[in-house]
Every structure is written in structure tokens, then in C-alpha cells.
Design an enzyme around this catalytic site. Structure first.
Site, mmCIF file in Angstrom:
data_model
loop_
_atom_site.group_PDB
_atom_site.id
_atom_site.type_symbol
_atom_site.label_atom_id
_atom_site.label_comp_id
_atom_site.label_asym_id
_atom_site.label_seq_id
_atom_site.Cartn_x
_atom_site.Cartn_y
_atom_site.Cartn_z
ATOM 1 N N ASP A 56 0.936 -1.061 -0.078
ATOM 2 C CA ASP A 56 0.044 -0.067 -0.015
ATOM 3 C C ASP A 56 0.814 1.259 0.064
ATOM 4 O O ASP A 56 2.108 1.231 0.392
ATOM 5 C CB ASP A 56 -0.900 0.092 1.266
ATOM 6 C CG ASP A 56 -2.132 0.748 0.971
ATOM 7 O OD1 ASP A 56 -3.270 0.194 0.756
ATOM 8 O OD2 ASP A 56 -1.914 2.305 1.060
ATOM 9 N N ASP A 84 4.108 2.894 -4.069
ATOM 10 C CA ASP A 84 3.406 3.742 -4.772
ATOM 11 C C ASP A 84 3.284 3.413 -6.297
ATOM 12 O O ASP A 84 4.391 3.446 -6.691
ATOM 13 C CB ASP A 84 4.023 4.959 -4.606
ATOM 14 C CG ASP A 84 3.393 6.275 -5.451
ATOM 15 O OD1 ASP A 84 2.583 5.928 -6.048
ATOM 16 O OD2 ASP A 84 3.789 7.448 -5.170
ATOM 17 N N VAL A 85 2.239 2.912 -6.692
ATOM 18 C CA VAL A 85 2.381 2.261 -8.057
ATOM 19 C C VAL A 85 2.625 3.072 -9.227
ATOM 20 O O VAL A 85 2.964 2.836 -10.297
ATOM 21 C CB VAL A 85 1.162 1.636 -8.363
ATOM 22 C CG1 VAL A 85 0.795 0.553 -7.381
ATOM 23 C CG2 VAL A 85 -0.046 2.633 -8.386
ATOM 24 N N ASN A 111 -4.953 -4.113 -7.233
ATOM 25 C CA ASN A 111 -6.078 -3.380 -6.775
ATOM 26 C C ASN A 111 -6.105 -2.043 -6.565
ATOM 27 O O ASN A 111 -7.121 -1.176 -6.469
ATOM 28 C CB ASN A 111 -6.522 -4.233 -5.266
ATOM 29 C CG ASN A 111 -7.414 -3.545 -4.439
ATOM 30 O OD1 ASN A 111 -8.748 -3.606 -5.167
ATOM 31 N ND2 ASN A 111 -7.166 -2.831 -3.412
ATOM 32 N N TYR A 181 -12.304 8.418 -14.006
ATOM 33 C CA TYR A 181 -12.042 7.134 -13.279
ATOM 34 C C TYR A 181 -12.631 5.912 -14.443
ATOM 35 O O TYR A 181 -11.931 4.957 -14.605
ATOM 36 C CB TYR A 181 -13.047 6.919 -12.124
ATOM 37 C CG TYR A 181 -12.841 5.800 -11.608
ATOM 38 C CD1 TYR A 181 -11.720 5.351 -10.635
ATOM 39 C CD2 TYR A 181 -14.078 5.030 -11.323
ATOM 40 C CE1 TYR A 181 -11.733 4.330 -9.932
ATOM 41 C CE2 TYR A 181 -14.148 3.735 -10.531
ATOM 42 C CZ TYR A 181 -12.874 3.503 -10.017
ATOM 43 O OH TYR A 181 -12.902 2.332 -9.071
ATOM 44 N N LYS A 185 -10.809 2.620 -15.938
ATOM 45 C CA LYS A 185 -11.280 1.387 -15.516
ATOM 46 C C LYS A 185 -11.237 0.532 -16.832
ATOM 47 O O LYS A 185 -11.185 -0.360 -17.323
ATOM 48 C CB LYS A 185 -12.264 1.439 -14.769
ATOM 49 C CG LYS A 185 -12.061 1.797 -13.280
ATOM 50 C CD LYS A 185 -11.081 0.683 -12.616
ATOM 51 C CE LYS A 185 -10.951 0.985 -11.201
ATOM 52 N NZ LYS A 185 -10.012 0.229 -10.433
ATOM 53 N N ALA A 214 -19.016 -2.045 -3.680
ATOM 54 C CA ALA A 214 -18.615 -2.706 -2.802
ATOM 55 C C ALA A 214 -18.457 -1.548 -1.570
ATOM 56 O O ALA A 214 -17.651 -0.937 -1.624
ATOM 57 C CB ALA A 214 -17.298 -3.662 -2.942
#
Length: 273
Positions: A56, A84-85, A111, A181, A185, A214
Site C-alpha cells: 500500500d 506507490d504504483v 487492486n 475514473y 477502468k 462494494a
């Protein structure tokens, strides 16, 4: 004599116990701190017998997650690495840690993602690029680095790797304020298909899940109560998904039960038209 009514469709079903579907495998889960889909996925993977590296961008929350999971499943099966991606060096270090702690890499769950709400006419370049960099390009970085390792492993006869990406039904459905977003996606879905075709040459599978709603604490903080109520009302069961219900589908895609599936995006949604 009348029969008592069963559980309401609006009530979550019983939690599903593990069945050892990933025993002996090592999995990396990005954005796994906290009570969202990533944290639920890490737990489900552990319940299915995997060794897990949680990652994370928030070190404190990550440490809390590592400590809690290690206490429950054993420190030998749980490791953590901040990442950090958007940083290529940190992404590469993530897999080095998986090898160092757990001896290899078998499953990657991408994720990490970043949302936000902004009408396109008022959206800044910075808002657009930030969401795309974390959600789409970050997924690409993690996938690219994992595929390089999986390709090398396949050449030496090792396990065939699996990648599961977290997309969203917003990649298919229009929603005001979500242009950045949704584009990210939808890009994750296209990335999944293309990566799957390339990775099939060395036996690696790449699939994605597309959750609708979710519920978790972070979502509540960044989404208005009115919008959450509206989105929940659209679900066929009249309720939101529990994060572990999405994690169950991720486990399925990571396991041998989906051995002939690749390039697919599975909708995890009960939404009606």
C-alpha cells in the site's frame, strides 16, 4: 403450518470458508491496507492457503494490516512492502520483496486505484492525469514487472503465474462526474485483454473483476450518502456487495478453477437495468 421466511435478499450471505485453493502459492496484493477490497482479498488468499505480500502507499495503515494478518495467520505467511504504483522503482522492489520473503511470485492482484468526482467541463489536467496514473498506468507498471518475472519463471519450468486486475462496472456504464475514473477502468479492461493474449505464450493468465458497489470505509468518506443510496437502490438484491464477496471472485480467478479463462472481465454486480 406456515414456513418461516428465509434470509432477506438484502442481507449478506454467510461468509464462505477457505478450501485450500491456493495452498503453497505466493500472492502480492496492491492497495491492501484497510477494510476495502484489497484487504479482503489478502485475507481470502491467506484463508485459501497462500503466502501473501500486502502492499500500500500508506505505511502506517499497511503496518497495521500486516500486524493483524500475521497475528491471525502467522508471520511466516505475511509480509508487507510500501509501494506507490506510480513509481517504477518501488514497483520493482515489491517483487524483490516477494522473492526475498516468500521465495517467488505466483499471483498478482492489481487492486490499486484512485477515484474522485469532477464534471468533465470543470476537470483539471492534474485531476485527469492523477487518476489515470494510479488506476491505469499503475496497473500497467505492476503487470509489466510481474510478466517479466513470470516469463523468466516459465522458461525454467516454474509455476505459471496469474494476474487479476480490479476494474469497475463504470468502465462499461456512464456515470456523471466519473469520466477520468471510467476511462481508467475501461483502460484496465483493455489492458487485461491485450496482456492476456501476450502472456498466453508462456502459460500466464490475466483476468479482471468489475465490481459495482462494494461498501467500505474509504468509499463512504469520498462519496455522498445520497449517491450511495441511489447506487444501492439500483442493485437487484437491494444492497451493496461486501468486499469479501468481490474477493471471492478474485480468488476464483487466481485459482485452478479458472484454468481455461484468460482475458476476461467478470462483472461482480447484481445491478438491474
Amino acid at each position: 403450518m406456515s414456513t418461516p421466511p428465509g434470509p432477506s435478499p438484502a442481507s449478506p450471505p454467510p461468509y464462505v470458508p477457505g478450501h485450500g485453493l491456493l495452498a503453497g502459492r505466493t500472492a502480492v496484493v496492491t492497495a491492501a491496507a484497510g477494510a476495502g477490497i484489497g484487504g479482503a482479498t489478502a485475507r481470502r488468499l491467506l484463508e485459501e492457503g497462500a503466502r501473501v505480500l500486502v502492499s500500500d502507499a500508506h505505511p502506517r495503515r499497511l503496518k497495521e494490516t500486516e500486524t493483524a494478518l500475521a497475528a491471525e495467520f502467522g508471520a511466516d505467511r505475511v509480509a508487507a512492502q510500501p509501494c506507490d504504483v506510480t513509481d517504477e522503482a518501488q514497483v520493482r522492489a515489491l517483487y524483490d520483496t516477494a522473492v526475498r520473503h516468500h521465495g517467488g511470485l505466483d499471483v498478482l492482484v492489481n487492486n490499486a486505484g484512485l477515484g474522485g468526482t469532477a464534471e468533465l467541463a470543470d476537470m483539471t489536467d492534474e485531476q485527469w492525469h492523477r487518476v489515470l496514473d494510479v488506476t491505469l498506468t499503475g496497473t500497467m507498471r505492476c503487470t509489466r514487472a510481474a510478466l517479466r518475472r513470470f516469463r523468466d519463471t516459465a522458461r525454467t519450468g516454474g509455476h505459471r503465474g496469474v494476474i487479476v486486475n480490479n476494474a469497475s462496472v463504470v468502465g462499461w456504464r456512464a456515470q456523471a462526474g466519473q469520466a477520468h475514473y471510467a476511462a481508467a477502468k475501461a483502460g484496465v479492461m483493455a489492458l487485461t485483454r491485450c496482456a492476456a493474449v501476450e502472456a498466453a505464450a508462456y502459460g500466464v493468465r490475466v483476468n479482471a473483476v468489475a465490481p459495482s458497489l462494494a461498501m467500505h470505509p474509504h468509499l463512504v468518506k469520498v462519496t455522498s450518502a445520497e449517491l450511495l443510496e441511489e447506487l444501492t437502490a439500483r442493485e437487484a438484491f437491494g444492497r451493496h456487495a461486501e468486499p469479501w464477496e468481490v474477493a471471492n471472485v478474485i480468488v476464483f480467478l487466481a485459482s485452478g478453477y479458472s484454468s481455461y479463462m484468460t482475458g476476461e472481465t467478470v462483472s461482480v454486480s447484481s445491478r438491474h437495468p
